[in-house]
Every structure is written in structure tokens, then in C-alpha cells.
Design an enzyme around this catalytic site. Structure first.
Site, mmCIF file in Angstrom:
data_model
loop_
_atom_site.group_PDB
_atom_site.id
_atom_site.type_symbol
_atom_site.label_atom_id
_atom_site.label_comp_id
_atom_site.label_asym_id
_atom_site.label_seq_id
_atom_site.Cartn_x
_atom_site.Cartn_y
_atom_site.Cartn_z
ATOM 1 N N ASN A 6 -57.937 -45.327 -4.242
ATOM 2 C CA ASN A 6 -56.847 -44.422 -4.617
ATOM 3 C C ASN A 6 -56.842 -43.315 -3.568
ATOM 4 O OD1 ASN A 6 -54.938 -42.774 -5.777
ATOM 5 N ND2 ASN A 6 -55.822 -42.843 -7.830
ATOM 6 N N ARG A 60 -53.930 -48.437 -5.506
ATOM 7 C CA ARG A 60 -52.878 -47.916 -6.366
ATOM 8 C C ARG A 60 -51.746 -47.439 -5.465
ATOM 9 N NH1 ARG A 60 -53.313 -43.174 -10.917
ATOM 10 N NH2 ARG A 60 -51.115 -43.211 -11.527
ATOM 11 N N HIS A 148 -46.110 -43.919 -13.932
ATOM 12 C CA HIS A 148 -47.221 -44.022 -14.883
ATOM 13 C C HIS A 148 -47.326 -45.433 -15.466
ATOM 14 C CE1 HIS A 148 -46.884 -39.414 -15.553
ATOM 15 N NE2 HIS A 148 -47.803 -39.671 -14.642
ATOM 16 N N ARG A 206 -44.032 -29.490 -12.039
ATOM 17 C CA ARG A 206 -42.708 -30.069 -11.808
ATOM 18 C C ARG A 206 -41.736 -29.595 -12.880
ATOM 19 N NH1 ARG A 206 -45.330 -35.925 -11.515
ATOM 20 N NH2 ARG A 206 -46.465 -35.747 -9.547
ATOM 21 N N GLU A 341 -56.690 -46.484 -16.182
ATOM 22 C CA GLU A 341 -55.889 -46.991 -15.080
ATOM 23 C C GLU A 341 -56.707 -47.763 -14.045
ATOM 24 O OE1 GLU A 341 -52.487 -43.794 -14.322
ATOM 25 O OE2 GLU A 341 -54.396 -42.875 -14.875
#
Length: 358
Positions: A6, A60, A148, A206, A341
Site C-alpha cells: 500500500n 491496493r 472504499h 473533505r 481490507e
């Protein structure tokens, strides 16, 4: 063994899986783009796992664009597809490409695989993904993608394995980045994030959903680069309450911090109504992600806002962060599932590897 990579713009996270289980984990931070290869070499040596034991490396990748909708082996064409989606995810896909290049430079014979955060939402109907734009603009790839997806796929896997996967599931991935997903029979039918991870819920930094003309006004006032920074890095909980961390907002006990917390809860409930409408009803709610798993107050506020749908939680179970939160009167199941994940990436890549050997 499988190496999970990642890569961020200034960080590198490695996890080595032996079958479905992680056996070693290394994180290197504060590295520049040119430092990923050296960081990868150093981190691999730290694991003590011989590279000869590795069957592949899985990455990822946040954005697969319209064409990359399932985990796959990285070929030149796949690499080009990831590069083509850089414009769609300028903060994420370049880092993934750097990670792929770093592995290739250090271990050129090692097969590499990509698992995409957007892939889970490829089952959304076109009416759910298309913006009402002229066809010329839609052909540029300006549409809803959703993100996601790796987290949501993991939730579906976990619930299915224990026999709890309902027909209509409202999945809440709540963290610094936050989104909701409407899942019907294990497949995504709607999600709150859109063309980019900026859309939808109030997030850590955000803005979430915002009128396009308001964005254009920010560009007029501040210029493109500054407007981009405001929307992605200075808004959300940080812009409203002075911190992107819910723990700090709870502790601050200021009017601004309280408003930020209420804003997060309100917009989560409001967007949840949209997901439930897309599913045609609701059978279960699941929380995952840092906030979803750990913030009992936020879960309480969201579940209270969903009470009109027959959602009724057990306050004591919620306060204790238990995995099952519904009370006996609830018409809707409520669960907390730990984010998984990295294992999802490993399992999807291992499935591709197994298919190659079949």
C-alpha cells in the site's frame, strides 16, 4: 506467501500474508517519491522473509477507471489503465504506480497484482453512475465510481461467512474518509462517493457533497490549485470544528466542535435515506472504519436518526463497542465489523493466482 503493498505519496506499508493470515507488517513513513525502492528493500529485509518465498505482490489501487473492475495480474495494459485513471485520482493512483515500479525494480521476476477500491461498485446500474452531462463529457470518464470498495467487499465476506449477510445492507465505512454503500444480496447498488472520494458525507478534511457552482466560485476566488486544497484538505470536520479527529472534537467541547460532530451525523443520516431508497428497504446496518468501530456517540446519533426505519439499538451494547448492537425490538439488525481490507486484498489476489494455475 504474498506481499501486500500500500504505497502512499510519502509512505509505504507492507504486509506479508501466508494464506489468509498476516505474518509480518512493516511501515515506512516520510519518504519521497524517489525513496520508495530503497524503503521497499529496507522493509523487506526487516521482515526476515526470504524473497524466494514470495509468490507475488498485490497492490491496493484506489481507482481502476471504467475498465478495471476486478482484481487482476498487472500487465503493461493494466499499468496503462492505472496511469489513465491518474486524472480521476490524482492523490492516489500515482503512488500506486510508484509502488508497482519499486517492486518491479527490486524483484523484476515477481508477478504483481492489482486490487481496486472502485471495483466493488461496478455492479451499480448506469442510471446510478451517470451524471446528467452531455455525452461528450461522459465519455471523458466523468461519472460516479465510488470508493472504499475493498472495505465493503470485506464486510460482505465476513457477514456471509457467519451466515448474517442480509438482503438489504446499509454499510457505513466511517473514518477520516467516509462513505455509505447500499448492498443488495452482496452487491453494491449505490454509494455516496462519486467521481472522486470528495463527494458524499462530511469527512475529516473533505467537504463532501457541495454544489458545483459553489466549487466554481471557489475556483474564481482562489484559483484551481488553492480551491482543490480547500475542498480536499481544509474542509470537513477540520473546517467546521478545527480538527479532523473526532476524539479531539469531543474533548474540545466548543460550539464549533459540537456543530462539526452534528454535521457529520446529520449528513450520514440524510445520505443513508438515499441508500435505503436505492435498496428498496433495509434489513441491517453495519459500521466499519475507525469512527464506525470506535465512536459510540456517533453511532448513537446515526442510529437515532434511522429510528423511523425500525432501527432500535441497545445503548449499553453500543457504549461497550460490542459487535451486535440491535435490541430485541429492532426490525433491523445492527453490527460492528472490524475493517479487514488487507486480508481482502490478499484473498482477491490469491484467487487470481489460483486461477492462473488452474
Amino acid at each position: 506467501m504474498l506481499l501486500i503493498v500500500n504505497a502512499g505519496s510519502s509512505s509505504l506499508k507492507l504486509v506479508i500474508f501466508d494464506g489468509p493470515d498476516p505474518v509480518r507488517r512493516e511501515v515506512v513513513e516520510e519518504i519521497g517519491t524517489d525513496g520508495h525502492a530503497a524503503a521497499l528493500d529496507w522493509a523487506l529485509q526487516r521482515t526476515g522473509v526470504p524473497v524466494s518465498a514470495l509468490k507475488g505482490a498485490a497492490h491496493r489501487v484506489v481507482h481502476g477507471g471504467p475498465g478495471l473492475t476486478a482484481a487482476c495480474r498487472i500487465t503493461p495494459a493494466v499499468r496503462e489503465g492505472i496511469a489513465a485513471a491518474v486524472a480521476l485520482a490524482p492523490l492516489h493512483n500515482p503512488a500506486a504506480l510508484v509502488g508497482i515500479q519499486a517492486v518491479e525494480g527490486l524483484l523484476p521476476a515477481l508477478p504483481q497484482y492489482a486490487v481496486f477500491d472502485t471495483a466493488f461498485h461496478a455492479t451499480n446500474r448506469e442510471v446510478a453512475t451517470a451524471y446528467a452531462l452531455p455525452s461528450q463529457e461522459r465519455t471523458r470518464g466523468i461519472r460516479r465510481y465510488g470508493f472504499h470498495g475493498i472495505s465493503y467487499a470485506a464486510v460482505v465476506r465476513i457477514l456471509a461467512a457467519r451466515g448474517d449477510l442480509p438482503q438489504r445492507l446499509l454499510a457505513c465505512h466511517l473514518g477520516n474518509g467516509a462513505s455509505l454503500c447500499g448492498i443488495v444480496n452482496g452487491r453494491s447498488v449505490a454509494t455516496t462517493m462519486g467521481y472522486s472520494p470528495l463527494d458524499g458525507l462530511t469527512m475529516g478534511t473533505r467537504a463532501g457533497s457541495i454544489d458545483g457552482n459553489a466549487v466554481l466560485r471557489l475556483v474564481e476566488v482562489h484559483g484551481l490549485d488553492r480551491a482543490r486544497t480547500i475542498l480536499n484538505r481544509e474542509s470537513g470536520l477540520l473546517g467546521l470544528g478545527g480538527s479532523s479527529d473526532l476524539r479531539e472534537l469531543h474533548a474540545a467541547d466548543t460550539v464549533e466542535a459540537g456543530f462539526a460532530l452534528q454535521h457529520f451525523a446529520y449528513w450520514t443520516v440524510r445520505h443513508a435515506g438515499s441508500m435505503v431508497a436505492a435498496m428498496g428497504g433495509l434489513d441491517a446496518v453495519v459500521f466499519t472504519g475507525g469512527i464506525g468501530e470506535n465512536d459510540a456517540w456517533m453511532r448513537k446519533e446515526i442510529l437515532s436518526g434511522l429510528s423511523f426505519l425500525g432501527v432500535s439499538s441497545n445503548p449499553e451494547a453500543n457504549a461497550r463497542n460490542e459487535s451486535t448492537l440491535h435490541d430485541p425490538t429492532s426490525r433491523v439488525a445492527i453490527w460492528v465489523v472490524a475493517a479487514d481490507e488487507e486480508r481482502q486484498i490478499a484473498l482477491e489476489a490469491q484467487a487470481v493466482i489460483a486461477g492462473e494455475g488452474a
